[in-house]
Design an enzyme around this catalytic site. Structure first.
Site, PDB file in Angstrom:
ATOM      1  N   LYS A   1       0.953  -1.267  -0.064  1.00 54.29           N
ATOM      2  CA  LYS A   1       0.052   0.341  -0.023  1.00 54.29           C
ATOM      3  C   LYS A   1       0.519   1.434  -0.125  1.00 54.29           C
ATOM      4  CE  LYS A   1      -5.038   0.884   0.139  1.00 54.29           C
ATOM      5  NZ  LYS A   1      -6.134   0.197  -0.085  1.00 54.29           N
TER       6      LYS A   1
ATOM      7  N   GLY B   1     -21.277   6.649   3.153  1.00 53.13           N
ATOM      8  CA  GLY B   1     -20.313   6.626   1.948  1.00 53.13           C
ATOM      9  C   GLY B   1     -21.062   6.602   0.747  1.00 53.13           C
TER      10      GLY B   1
ATOM     11  N   GLY C   1     -19.363   7.807  -1.912  1.00 52.85           N
ATOM     12  CA  GLY C   1     -17.922   7.869  -3.737  1.00 52.85           C
ATOM     13  C   GLY C   1     -18.361   6.311  -4.722  1.00 52.85           C
TER      14      GLY C   1
ATOM     15  N   VAL D   1     -17.306   3.055  -5.366  1.00 52.85           N
ATOM     16  CA  VAL D   1     -17.882   2.545  -4.533  1.00 52.85           C
ATOM     17  C   VAL D   1     -18.942   2.771  -3.959  1.00 52.85           C
ATOM     18  CG1 VAL D   1     -17.432   0.459  -3.306  1.00 52.85           C
ATOM     19  CG2 VAL D   1     -14.923   1.815  -4.457  1.00 52.85           C
TER      20      VAL D   1
ATOM     21  N   TYR E   1     -21.450   4.578  -3.940  1.00 52.30           N
ATOM     22  CA  TYR E   1     -23.075   4.672  -4.356  1.00 52.30           C
ATOM     23  C   TYR E   1     -23.012   3.137  -4.987  1.00 52.30           C
ATOM     24  CZ  TYR E   1     -26.766   7.259  -6.420  1.00 52.30           C
ATOM     25  OH  TYR E   1     -27.702   8.285  -6.812  1.00 52.30           O
TER      26      TYR E   1
END
Length: 349
Positions: A78, A177, A179, A181, A183
């Site tokens: 990451k 959330g 965003g 993903v 939505y």
């Protein structure tokens, strides 16, 4: 620092500093046992360098486990860029980060994560070929839709375990959330008959869900504690705290966010409360699966979608393993994934 590496089982940690562009970043290569590593890069205004380090160490370990349970021959890694993207993000900074990625000579392939767009990755790709999530022929483009599809299929597997049916008809799902993903997860759930309760720090996103999907909007501070069948976190991690589990009014938790549990104690508390937790790196692996198909130049939408639908089986297998071993799901997932890594023939040896 070496105690931190030992705690998380991390092989390598790279600090990236470019004074001209203002870049300050950390790249963690958690494990190369399964192969060269893959993991996204996020751009976030961390309160301190210590919190950035904590995040990158946890996230990279999660990527190792995510890749393992998904049957991918890639290790976990990451990257985090420290700072406010609204103030610091620039072409110069993205190119500088791309050069640092290139220095790792293919041991780290990265792409979109929080506050990093397809356009940002395309800029970085001018400095290194070790980027994925780029549009064009034979490439997957934005991995978010694939992540969302996989999350929905994983939620279906969890629902079958918890409620006895894959269908969300008549079920209430609270989604944190909205965003790219989150939505799309809402759209999948809405089309399957779910009643949605949503929140987002951006009021426009919540209003869109209200207008397009008939969702009930609540304040972000309330979403975790609303009365629902399923809570789906799709924003940042560290959502579920041990001292707040008794306030939860859901029967199941699963979503696109990484590191949903603050710590192991939260996982124990969920298990004791009878709340089914679907471990994040099992359910939200769709994006990295898409990226790995792109790296191998075999990305095809039909193939990718079949892979996303396979997350249903991945979640089911994990839940069966947890039941057999009589372990909370968060512990079972780690044990399940670590065994895959331990049994593998090391890539570098």
């Amino acid at each position: 620092m070496f105690e931190k590496l030992k705690e998380y089982g991390t092989e390598e940690l790279h600090f990236c500093n470019d004074e001209e562009s203002g870049l300050k970043a950390i790249i963690a290569i958690h494990s190369t046992v399964l192969g060269p590593t893959v993991g996204g890069t996020r751009f976030w205004p961390y309160e301190s360098e210590e919190k950035a380090l904590f995040d990158v160490l946890r996230l990279s370990r999660g990527m190792t486990y995510k890749n393992a349970v998904s049957g991918l021959k890639y290790g976990g890694s990451k990257g985090v860029i420290i700072g406010d993207p609204a103030k610091l993000k620039s072409e110069k900074l993205l190119l500088a980060y791309g050069r640092f990625v290139d220095h790792l000579a293919g041991m780290f392939t990265t792409g979109e994560d929080v506050n990093i767009s397809v356009q940002d990755v395309e800029i970085m790709s001018r400095a290194t070929k070790h980027m994925a999530g780029i549009g064009g022929a034979g490439r997957g483009g934005d991995p978010s839709p694939y992540t969302a599809r996989g999350v929905f299929r994983g939620l279906q597997a969890g629902a079958n375990e918890k409620f006895g049916s894959d269908s969300f008809s008549g079920k209430t799902v609270a989604v944190q959330g909205l965003g790219k993903v989150g939505y799309d997860v809402c759209k999948w759930l809405h089309d399957d008959g779910a009643k949605l309760i949503v929140s987002d720090i951006n009021p426009a996103n919540a209003e869109r869900a209200k207008n397009e999907l008939g969702a009930t909007v609540v304040d972000p501070s309330e979403i975790l504690f609303v009365d629902c069948d399923v809570f789906s976190p799709n924003a940042m991690g560290a959502v579920v705290k041990v001292d707040e589990v008794t306030k939860l009014k859901c029967a199941m938790i699963g979503g696109g966010a990484n590191n949903v549990l603050v710590d192991a104690a939260a996982g124990e508390a969920l298990d004791k409360a009878g709340i089914l937790y679907i471990p994040d790196y099992v359910i939200n692996a769709g994006g990295v699966i898409s990226i790995c198909l792109e790296i191998e130049r075999v990305h095809d939408e039909q193939v990718a979608n079949r892979k996303m639908d396979g997350i249903y089986d991945n979640v089911k297998n994990l839940l069966d393993f947890a039941n057999k071993e009589k372990l909370p799901t968060y512990l079972a997932a780690d044990k399940y994934a670590q065994k895959i890594v331990d049994d593998a023939r090391p890539f570098r040896k």
